[in-house]
Design an enzyme around this catalytic site. Structure first.
Site, PDB file in Angstrom:
ATOM      1  N   HIS A 113     -30.850 -12.798  17.995  1.00  0.00           N
ATOM      2  CA  HIS A 113     -30.189 -13.547  19.060  1.00  0.00           C
ATOM      3  C   HIS A 113     -28.828 -12.961  19.376  1.00  0.00           C
ATOM      4  O   HIS A 113     -28.284 -12.150  18.624  1.00  0.00           O
ATOM      5  CB  HIS A 113     -30.026 -15.021  18.660  1.00  0.00           C
ATOM      6  N   ASP A 115     -25.137 -14.704  20.212  1.00  0.00           N
ATOM      7  CA  ASP A 115     -24.590 -16.049  20.033  1.00  0.00           C
ATOM      8  C   ASP A 115     -24.362 -16.756  21.365  1.00  0.00           C
ATOM      9  O   ASP A 115     -23.753 -16.196  22.287  1.00  0.00           O
ATOM     10  CB  ASP A 115     -23.267 -16.004  19.256  1.00  0.00           C
ATOM     11  N   HIS A 260     -28.141 -10.007  16.721  1.00  0.00           N
ATOM     12  CA  HIS A 260     -28.065 -10.011  15.263  1.00  0.00           C
ATOM     13  C   HIS A 260     -29.099 -10.957  14.670  1.00  0.00           C
ATOM     14  O   HIS A 260     -29.678 -11.794  15.380  1.00  0.00           O
ATOM     15  CB  HIS A 260     -26.643 -10.340  14.778  1.00  0.00           C
ATOM     16  N   ARG A 276     -16.440 -18.243   9.899  1.00  0.00           N
ATOM     17  CA  ARG A 276     -16.729 -17.578  11.174  1.00  0.00           C
ATOM     18  C   ARG A 276     -15.766 -18.045  12.258  1.00  0.00           C
ATOM     19  O   ARG A 276     -15.531 -19.234  12.415  1.00  0.00           O
ATOM     20  CB  ARG A 276     -18.159 -17.881  11.606  1.00  0.00           C
TER      21      ARG A 276
HETATM   22  C1  OGA Z   1     -23.935 -16.887  13.238  1.00  0.00           C
HETATM   23  C2  OGA Z   1     -24.854 -15.963  12.558  1.00  0.00           C
HETATM   24  C3  OGA Z   1     -25.157 -14.527  10.681  1.00  0.00           C
HETATM   25  C4  OGA Z   1     -25.011 -14.578   9.206  1.00  0.00           C
HETATM   26  O1  OGA Z   1     -23.049 -17.437  12.577  1.00  0.00           O
HETATM   27  O2  OGA Z   1     -24.088 -17.034  14.455  1.00  0.00           O
HETATM   28  O3  OGA Z   1     -25.809 -15.554  13.167  1.00  0.00           O
HETATM   29  O4  OGA Z   1     -25.360 -13.573   8.575  1.00  0.00           O
HETATM   30  N1  OGA Z   1     -24.536 -15.614  11.307  1.00  0.00           N
HETATM   31  O5  OGA Z   1     -24.573 -15.602   8.656  1.00  0.00           O
HETATM   32 MN    MN Z   2     -25.483 -15.886  15.364  1.00  0.00          MN
END
Ligand code: OGA
Ligand code: MN
Length: 285
Positions: A113, A115, A260, A276
């Site tokens: 995806h 984000d 990702h 994050r």
């Molecule tokens: C997100 C995500 C990836 C991870 O926070 O959007 O895809 O490895 N995280 O935690």
């Molecule tokens: Mn993500």
């Protein structure tokens, strides 16, 4: 003799060191301490590396939440999750906590995806700070959406150039348990299937298998085979970089030209704690 050869085509940096991590995307940057304010000349090189490599990782950082926010803000205003899908830190609500611990499994992101592509103005990029990792588990994979576009035939490229697609959070809303602040998905939004990156001027494919529900004017049934084909092309091994986390990594990806996937090879006995932050982006065009 052991030798690591540096390709002749690499850009020369004066303030930071940049080491390519795969043939398609990903680079490690060293010589930066995110616990200190970064001068403009150093940031210009970080931005250069970000535009060239799409995913940058600064290892060995020890930073406070406000320093993570300050770094992210160099790229764009820091914003929370529009559907409240993650808990924020108490004193820093824009710092989202991704936590997996005994009795509480972390959020799933094991699907390709980009984000919040279902938003009107999806993020420019997202940053993850690895606070606690279980060795060898919970890698994150990234793929290069410029290369995904460039690798298509001229015929398919020109068809996609003229198309838009609808993106929706409906799968997120259906997820159980769902941690969102809403129980119906907001209306789907329309974005170009191919977007031009405002920082590099390059074209990138901008559909993803999770949030893109159909092409405008096409049915979901007609759209799915093409969306699937594009996802297969985008995620070919040659087009993917897989990051093995170490505690202290600060990694940022460019959400405008990268998809990702968070590898789900851990259970609740294997702690994983990530902070994050998200830098706001523009409307795709
Ligand atoms: C997100 C995500 C990836 C991870 O926070 O959007 O895809 O490895 N995280 O935690
Ligand atoms: Mn993500």
């Amino acid at each position: 003799m052991l030798t690591a050869v540096r390709s002749r085509h690499e850009y020369e940096y004066a303030h930071i060191a940049v080491r390519r991590l795969s043939g398609t995307l990903g680079a490690e940057i060293t010589g930066v301490d995110l616990a200190r304010p970064m001068d403009a000349a150093t940031f210009a090189e970080v931005l250069e590396a970000f535009h060239r490599h799409l995913v940058i990782v600064a290892p060995g950082q020890r930073i406070a939440p406000e320093q993570l926010v300050a770094f992210t803000e160099r790229f764009g205003p820091v914003e929370g999750h529009p559907l409240g899908s993650r808990r924020g830190l108490e004193d820093h609500p824009q710092v989202m906590v991704l936590e997996n611990r005994p009795g509480r499994l972390g959020p799933r992101n094991d699907f390709w995806h980009s984000d919040i592509s279902y938003g009107e103005t999806p993020p420019l990029g997202s940053v993850l700070y690895a606070v606690e990792v279980t060795e060898g588990r919970g890698d994150t994979m990234f793929c290069n959406m410029y290369a995904a576009y460039e690798g298509l035939s001229d015929g398919l490229k020109s068809m996609l150039d003229g198309m838009t697609a609808l993106h929706s959070a409906e799968k997120l809303v259906q997820e159980v348990p769902n941690r969102l602040s809403v129980d119906v998905a907001p209306p789907a939004v329309e974005h170009p299937a191919v977007r031009t990156h405002p920082g590099t001027g390059r074209k990138a494919l901008y559909v993803n298998p999770h949030y893109t529900i159909r092409f405008t004017g096409w049915t979901p049934e007609e759209s799915r085979p093409l969306l699937d084909l594009l996802a297969v092309r985008a995620t070919r091994p040659e087009n993917v970089f897989r990051h093995h986390w170490r505690a202290g990594d600060v990694l940022m990806w460019d959400n405008r030209c990268v998809m990702h996937y968070a590898v789900r090879d851990y259970d609740d006995t294997m702690p994983r704690l990530m902070y994050r932050t998200t830098a706001a982006g523009d409307r795709p065009r």
